[in-house]
Design a protein around this motif. Sequence first.
Motif, short mmCIF file in Angstrom:
data_model
loop_
_atom_site.label_atom_id
_atom_site.label_comp_id
_atom_site.label_asym_id
_atom_site.label_seq_id
_atom_site.Cartn_x
_atom_site.Cartn_y
_atom_site.Cartn_z
N VAL A 20 46.11 26.84 9.87
CA VAL A 20 46.29 26.06 8.71
C VAL A 20 47.31 26.72 8.15
CG1 VAL A 20 44.08 24.87 8.84
CG2 VAL A 20 44.65 26.57 6.92
N GLY A 21 48.40 26.00 7.08
CA GLY A 21 49.18 26.68 6.39
C GLY A 21 48.39 26.38 4.86
N LEU A 22 48.50 27.61 3.92
CA LEU A 22 47.85 27.29 2.59
C LEU A 22 49.00 27.60 1.65
CD1 LEU A 22 45.21 27.29 0.95
CD2 LEU A 22 45.06 29.93 0.94
N SER A 23 49.23 26.72 0.73
CA SER A 23 50.10 26.82 -0.37
C SER A 23 49.63 26.40 -1.66
CB SER A 23 51.47 25.69 0.08
OG SER A 23 50.92 24.27 -0.01
N VAL A 24 50.23 26.79 -2.75
CA VAL A 24 49.88 26.51 -4.17
C VAL A 24 50.16 24.95 -4.34
CG1 VAL A 24 50.63 26.81 -6.59
CG2 VAL A 24 50.33 28.76 -5.13
N LYS A 25 49.31 24.10 -5.07
CA LYS A 25 49.52 22.76 -5.25
C LYS A 25 50.31 22.76 -6.87
CE LYS A 25 46.67 18.67 -6.10
NZ LYS A 25 47.56 18.05 -7.16
N HIS A 26 51.38 22.52 -6.51
CA HIS A 26 52.30 22.05 -7.84
C HIS A 26 51.97 21.22 -8.57
CE1 HIS A 26 55.49 25.18 -6.85
NE2 HIS A 26 55.22 25.06 -5.43
N ASP A 27 51.86 21.27 -9.94
CA ASP A 27 51.44 20.24 -10.81
C ASP A 27 52.47 19.37 -11.24
OD1 ASP A 27 49.78 18.94 -12.13
OD2 ASP A 27 49.50 20.13 -13.99
N GLY A 28 53.11 18.66 -10.23
CA GLY A 28 54.31 17.79 -10.48
C GLY A 28 54.06 16.52 -10.12
N VAL A 29 55.33 15.79 -9.74
CA VAL A 29 55.18 14.48 -9.43
C VAL A 29 55.68 14.38 -7.96
CG1 VAL A 29 56.19 11.88 -9.54
CG2 VAL A 29 55.70 13.43 -11.52
N LYS A 94 52.24 16.01 -17.99
CA LYS A 94 52.34 14.80 -18.69
C LYS A 94 53.71 14.61 -19.21
CE LYS A 94 50.75 14.63 -23.13
NZ LYS A 94 49.59 14.34 -24.17
N ASP A 95 54.51 16.02 -19.68
CA ASP A 95 55.86 15.97 -19.92
C ASP A 95 56.76 15.71 -18.68
OD1 ASP A 95 55.27 16.58 -22.53
OD2 ASP A 95 55.32 18.59 -22.32
N SER A 276 48.43 20.21 -22.58
CA SER A 276 49.42 19.14 -23.15
C SER A 276 48.25 17.95 -23.73
CB SER A 276 50.56 18.66 -22.42
OG SER A 276 49.98 17.92 -21.39
N TYR A 277 47.20 17.83 -23.33
CA TYR A 277 46.44 16.53 -23.41
C TYR A 277 45.50 16.98 -24.78
CZ TYR A 277 47.79 13.88 -19.28
OH TYR A 277 48.39 13.16 -18.16
N THR A 278 45.64 16.05 -25.66
CA THR A 278 44.34 16.38 -26.94
C THR A 278 42.99 16.04 -26.39
OG1 THR A 278 45.13 14.11 -27.58
CG2 THR A 278 46.31 15.83 -28.43
N ALA A 279 42.94 15.14 -25.45
CA ALA A 279 41.37 14.94 -25.00
C ALA A 279 41.40 15.50 -23.66
CB ALA A 279 41.29 13.16 -24.89
N LEU A 280 41.00 14.71 -22.62
CA LEU A 280 41.04 15.24 -21.16
C LEU A 280 41.81 14.57 -20.23
CD1 LEU A 280 37.15 15.58 -21.04
CD2 LEU A 280 38.71 17.31 -21.58
N ARG A 281 42.48 15.14 -19.51
CA ARG A 281 43.36 14.75 -18.27
C ARG A 281 42.65 14.38 -17.19
NH1 ARG A 281 47.97 17.75 -14.65
NH2 ARG A 281 48.28 16.04 -13.30
N GLN A 282 42.68 13.15 -16.75
CA GLN A 282 41.84 12.48 -15.53
C GLN A 282 40.19 12.78 -15.70
OE1 GLN A 282 43.72 13.07 -12.02
NE2 GLN A 282 46.12 12.51 -12.76
N PRO A 283 39.64 12.34 -16.57
CA PRO A 283 38.21 12.74 -16.52
C PRO A 283 37.38 11.86 -15.85
CG PRO A 283 38.62 11.39 -18.43
CD PRO A 283 40.00 11.72 -17.80
N THR A 284 36.54 12.35 -14.96
CA THR A 284 35.46 11.46 -14.02
C THR A 284 34.21 12.07 -14.10
OG1 THR A 284 35.93 13.06 -11.95
CG2 THR A 284 37.44 10.94 -12.41
#
Length: 298
Positions: A20-29, A94-95, A276-284
Amino acid sequence: MTASIPLAKGFDASKLVFPVGLSVKHDGVPVRIDVIPHEHGMEWATQSRSGEPLPSCDVVVGAFLRSLSEHGISITGPTTFVAEVTHKTFTDFKDVSGVVRRKVPQDDLILNFFDYSNHCDAPWFLRQRILRGILRTVQTDTARMVHQSLCRDEEDLMRQLDVASTRPDAAKIEGYIARSASALFKPGTRHWDYQKVVFDPTVDLRINGFEEAVSEHGVPLGMVGRILADFHGTEIGIGPGKMSHADRKYWWDVCGPIGHIDQPRIATIKYKRDDSYTALRQPTFQHWREDKMEPSYE
């Protein structure tokens, strides 16, 4: 709506086919770029994972495709590039997401390419070889290849993940992506040959009540749709996450239209790290904490 790109499953190394290939998960779109050549040049369309057109990417995509032509790289048939879009200045999701979803072309976006398809059912390792050859010629500060590390077996994968956890910037990395070399390009589906390794933090919060789930047509479903929790004195909404269907029905039957629990309970909540979130991002919701009476934020 069918997703426009392949989707990752949660991590289970035993279900990966190695290597398998392993890569960093970029936090983008993540975006899909479809290119159609014709006798006068080429046309392209950029869309989000959900199929939403993204005119914000026109500048950076146009520059990338012009660079291909300038370097004599020809696209002879329908071709798809998949990339994670990040920003030269902004690092918080978020930005970045806010900029990418604007309806006009934006400067300072970066294309981090991680997949390619010419729709010929080529396995992932071959698609990577072709993509690497293209990017080796035209790679710039706004169009670049996502680095992949080869993992020959499960032991090698776990060793590399363990080493990655000691990186100086480990706390800033959302996670990693593992792809089987044999994986095919299958947009809109989840398969075990494409997995995300995400190290999401958790908190234990006081649950105060629920809101009812509704269908896409607004019809009440008689079950929990959103969980209401106290976060530092502010009520926030939590996704049902791992709450079972039976439990979602049970808790809505117990609370009824009032939506509040007589005796608040503590539950473990998973979220994505993002300052950047004042609360929580994607809480589950993850599970109840029958052993706790007080919330904790660490």
